[in-house]
Design a protein around this motif. Structure first.
Motif, PDB file in Angstrom:
ATOM      1  N   VAL A 189       8.573  11.371   2.547  1.00 23.39           N
ATOM      2  CA  VAL A 189       9.948  11.156   2.112  1.00 23.39           C
ATOM      3  C   VAL A 189      10.207   9.656   2.132  1.00 23.39           C
ATOM      4  O   VAL A 189       9.905   8.992   3.127  1.00 23.39           O
ATOM      5  N   VAL A 190      10.765   9.155   1.045  1.00 28.72           N
ATOM      6  CA  VAL A 190      11.181   7.753   1.036  1.00 28.72           C
ATOM      7  C   VAL A 190      12.698   7.688   1.124  1.00 28.72           C
ATOM      8  O   VAL A 190      13.403   8.614   0.714  1.00 28.72           O
ATOM      9  N   ALA A 191      13.171   6.595   1.696  1.00 26.93           N
ATOM     10  CA  ALA A 191      14.591   6.275   1.640  1.00 26.93           C
ATOM     11  C   ALA A 191      14.748   5.324   0.457  1.00 26.93           C
ATOM     12  O   ALA A 191      13.997   4.353   0.324  1.00 26.93           O
ATOM     13  N   THR A 192      15.702   5.646  -0.406  1.00 25.11           N
ATOM     14  CA  THR A 192      15.891   4.906  -1.646  1.00 25.11           C
ATOM     15  C   THR A 192      17.269   4.253  -1.647  1.00 25.11           C
ATOM     16  O   THR A 192      18.258   4.877  -1.256  1.00 25.11           O
ATOM     17  N   ALA A 193      17.315   3.028  -2.112  1.00 18.88           N
ATOM     18  CA  ALA A 193      18.588   2.306  -2.204  1.00 18.88           C
ATOM     19  C   ALA A 193      19.590   3.116  -3.014  1.00 18.88           C
ATOM     20  O   ALA A 193      19.228   3.767  -3.999  1.00 18.88           O
ATOM     21  N   PRO A 194      20.858   3.069  -2.619  1.00 21.37           N
ATOM     22  CA  PRO A 194      21.871   3.822  -3.364  1.00 21.37           C
ATOM     23  C   PRO A 194      22.167   3.247  -4.754  1.00 21.37           C
ATOM     24  O   PRO A 194      22.838   3.892  -5.552  1.00 21.37           O
TER      25      PRO A 194
ATOM     26  N   ALA B  25      24.834   4.508   4.158  1.00 12.98           N
ATOM     27  CA  ALA B  25      25.858   3.462   4.106  1.00 12.98           C
ATOM     28  C   ALA B  25      25.338   2.046   4.358  1.00 12.98           C
ATOM     29  O   ALA B  25      25.743   1.113   3.651  1.00 12.98           O
ATOM     30  N   PRO B  26      24.457   1.828   5.333  1.00 11.78           N
ATOM     31  CA  PRO B  26      23.999   0.449   5.564  1.00 11.78           C
ATOM     32  C   PRO B  26      23.204  -0.151   4.406  1.00 11.78           C
ATOM     33  O   PRO B  26      22.987  -1.367   4.377  1.00 11.78           O
ATOM     34  N   TYR B  27      22.798   0.659   3.449  1.00 10.49           N
ATOM     35  CA  TYR B  27      21.942   0.183   2.366  1.00 10.49           C
ATOM     36  C   TYR B  27      22.710  -0.142   1.095  1.00 10.49           C
ATOM     37  O   TYR B  27      22.108  -0.453   0.070  1.00 10.49           O
ATOM     38  N   GLY B  28      24.023  -0.090   1.158  1.00 14.55           N
ATOM     39  CA  GLY B  28      24.819  -0.509   0.026  1.00 14.55           C
ATOM     40  C   GLY B  28      26.010   0.395  -0.229  1.00 14.55           C
ATOM     41  O   GLY B  28      25.940   1.601  -0.047  1.00 14.55           O
TER      42      GLY B  28
ATOM     43  N   ALA C 299       7.331   3.565  -8.133  1.00 12.51           N
ATOM     44  CA  ALA C 299       8.422   3.828  -7.182  1.00 12.51           C
ATOM     45  C   ALA C 299       9.516   2.791  -7.416  1.00 12.51           C
ATOM     46  O   ALA C 299       9.234   1.635  -7.725  1.00 12.51           O
ATOM     47  N   ARG C 300      10.771   3.233  -7.258  1.00 15.08           N
ATOM     48  CA  ARG C 300      11.906   2.327  -7.489  1.00 15.08           C
ATOM     49  C   ARG C 300      12.843   2.347  -6.301  1.00 15.08           C
ATOM     50  O   ARG C 300      13.161   3.398  -5.773  1.00 15.08           O
ATOM     51  N   GLY C 301      13.287   1.186  -5.900  1.00 13.95           N
ATOM     52  CA  GLY C 301      14.346   1.074  -4.908  1.00 13.95           C
ATOM     53  C   GLY C 301      13.999   1.570  -3.516  1.00 13.95           C
ATOM     54  O   GLY C 301      14.905   1.866  -2.733  1.00 13.95           O
ATOM     55  N   VAL C 302      12.730   1.647  -3.163  1.00 15.01           N
ATOM     56  CA  VAL C 302      12.340   2.168  -1.846  1.00 15.01           C
ATOM     57  C   VAL C 302      12.728   1.156  -0.762  1.00 15.01           C
ATOM     58  O   VAL C 302      12.322   0.004  -0.812  1.00 15.01           O
ATOM     59  N   VAL C 303      13.525   1.621   0.207  1.00 14.71           N
ATOM     60  CA  VAL C 303      13.923   0.764   1.330  1.00 14.71           C
ATOM     61  C   VAL C 303      13.224   1.158   2.626  1.00 14.71           C
ATOM     62  O   VAL C 303      13.314   0.435   3.621  1.00 14.71           O
ATOM     63  N   GLY C 304      12.532   2.286   2.626  1.00 17.58           N
ATOM     64  CA  GLY C 304      11.823   2.699   3.833  1.00 17.58           C
ATOM     65  C   GLY C 304      11.085   4.002   3.637  1.00 17.58           C
ATOM     66  O   GLY C 304      11.323   4.726   2.669  1.00 17.58           O
ATOM     67  N   ILE C 305      10.179   4.266   4.564  1.00 17.26           N
ATOM     68  CA  ILE C 305       9.482   5.546   4.605  1.00 17.26           C
ATOM     69  C   ILE C 305      10.204   6.363   5.674  1.00 17.26           C
ATOM     70  O   ILE C 305      10.213   6.003   6.855  1.00 17.26           O
TER      71      ILE C 305
ATOM     72  N   GLN D  38       0.838  -1.206   0.000  1.00 18.50           N
ATOM     73  CA  GLN D  38       0.000   0.000   0.000  1.00 18.50           C
ATOM     74  C   GLN D  38       0.873   1.255   0.000  1.00 18.50           C
ATOM     75  O   GLN D  38       0.586   2.213  -0.721  1.00 18.50           O
ATOM     76  N   GLU D  39       1.952   1.264   0.781  1.00 20.52           N
ATOM     77  CA  GLU D  39       2.850   2.418   0.800  1.00 20.52           C
ATOM     78  C   GLU D  39       3.495   2.626  -0.569  1.00 20.52           C
ATOM     79  O   GLU D  39       3.595   3.766  -1.046  1.00 20.52           O
ATOM     80  N   ILE D  40       3.891   1.547  -1.218  1.00 24.39           N
ATOM     81  CA  ILE D  40       4.472   1.655  -2.560  1.00 24.39           C
ATOM     82  C   ILE D  40       3.429   2.194  -3.544  1.00 24.39           C
ATOM     83  O   ILE D  40       3.745   3.031  -4.395  1.00 24.39           O
ATOM     84  N   ARG D  41       2.182   1.764  -3.417  1.00 22.41           N
ATOM     85  CA  ARG D  41       1.121   2.293  -4.288  1.00 22.41           C
ATOM     86  C   ARG D  41       0.936   3.794  -4.066  1.00 22.41           C
ATOM     87  O   ARG D  41       0.793   4.562  -5.028  1.00 22.41           O
ATOM     88  N   VAL D  42       0.955   4.225  -2.796  1.00 26.00           N
ATOM     89  CA  VAL D  42       0.788   5.652  -2.495  1.00 26.00           C
ATOM     90  C   VAL D  42       1.959   6.446  -3.067  1.00 26.00           C
ATOM     91  O   VAL D  42       1.760   7.472  -3.728  1.00 26.00           O
ATOM     92  N   VAL D  43       3.177   5.974  -2.843  1.00 24.42           N
ATOM     93  CA  VAL D  43       4.364   6.682  -3.357  1.00 24.42           C
ATOM     94  C   VAL D  43       4.331   6.724  -4.883  1.00 24.42           C
ATOM     95  O   VAL D  43       4.601   7.768  -5.488  1.00 24.42           O
ATOM     96  N   SER D  44       3.974   5.633  -5.514  1.00 22.91           N
ATOM     97  CA  SER D  44       3.884   5.607  -6.978  1.00 22.91           C
ATOM     98  C   SER D  44       2.854   6.611  -7.470  1.00 22.91           C
ATOM     99  O   SER D  44       3.096   7.319  -8.461  1.00 22.91           O
TER     100      SER D  44
END
Length: 180
Positions: free
Chosen positions: A42-47, A108-111, A25-31, A12-18
């Motif tokens: 604001v989303v946190a996106t993979a590096p 850093a922890p995300y890649g 939405a691409r590469g979302v690792v968190g809200i 549902q969060e990915i649908r809202v962000v999209s």
């Protein structure tokens, strides 16, 4: 301030962000920050995005009203004003450099992506390039971390405390489920 690991992102969060972005939405690792109604702001996106593209903007502003307001400020030449402030005020410059380091530590922890190893977002640590990225960082990290992001939010007519979502029915409850 280092952001703790994020809760898993729901479909549902990915649908809202999209829907906010008008594209998948691409590469979302968190809200990383939310509207008063619970929707992502604001989303946190993979590096590194799923197709392999390096993506330095870890904190990505998605809320349509917030992004529109940052665009309005940019069009009004606020970045020029903030660039002068950065050049003239050593305290702001020092805090902005610390914001850059905090941003990199959060990501850093995300890649490890060598192509963007020392690149944060928004022009940090030496210039003001994108208020969207700086406001996203300020919203995710909280007040006092990113001085330029904080200033942009203060100057903004938008507030995370006031819901301006275009589809309040798409709001999320505190548990990430669709609100009743």
């Amino acid at each position: 301030m280092t952001i703790p690991p994020f809760d898993p992102v729901s479909e549902q969060e990915i649908r809202v962000v999209s829907a906010q972005l008008g594209r998948p939405a691409r590469g979302v690792v968190g809200i990383a920050a939310r509207c008063a109604c619970g929707n992502p702001t604001v989303v946190a996106t993979a590096p590194r995005l799923p197709q392999g593209t390096p993506f330095p903007t870890f904190y990505y502003l998605t809320h349509p009203s917030a992004t529109a307001e940052m665009s309005r400020l940019e069009a009004g030449q606020v970045m020029v004003e903030f660039t002068h402030l950065l050049a003239e005020d050593p305290a702001v410059r020092d805090q902005y450099a610390r914001a850059h380091a905090a941003f990199l530590a959060d990501r850093a922890p995300y890649g490890d992506v060598p192509e963007i190893a020392d690149v944060s977002a928004g022009g940090m640590p030496t210039r003001v390039k994108c208020l969207h990225a700086l406001a996203g960082h300020a919203l995710a990290a909280g007040p006092g971390v990113n001085p330029i992001g904080d200033l942009a939010l203060e100057r903004s007519a938008w507030s995370p405390e006031r819901c301006e979502c275009t589809d309040p029915g798409a709001a999320l409850a505190d548990d990430g489920a669709p609100a009743a």
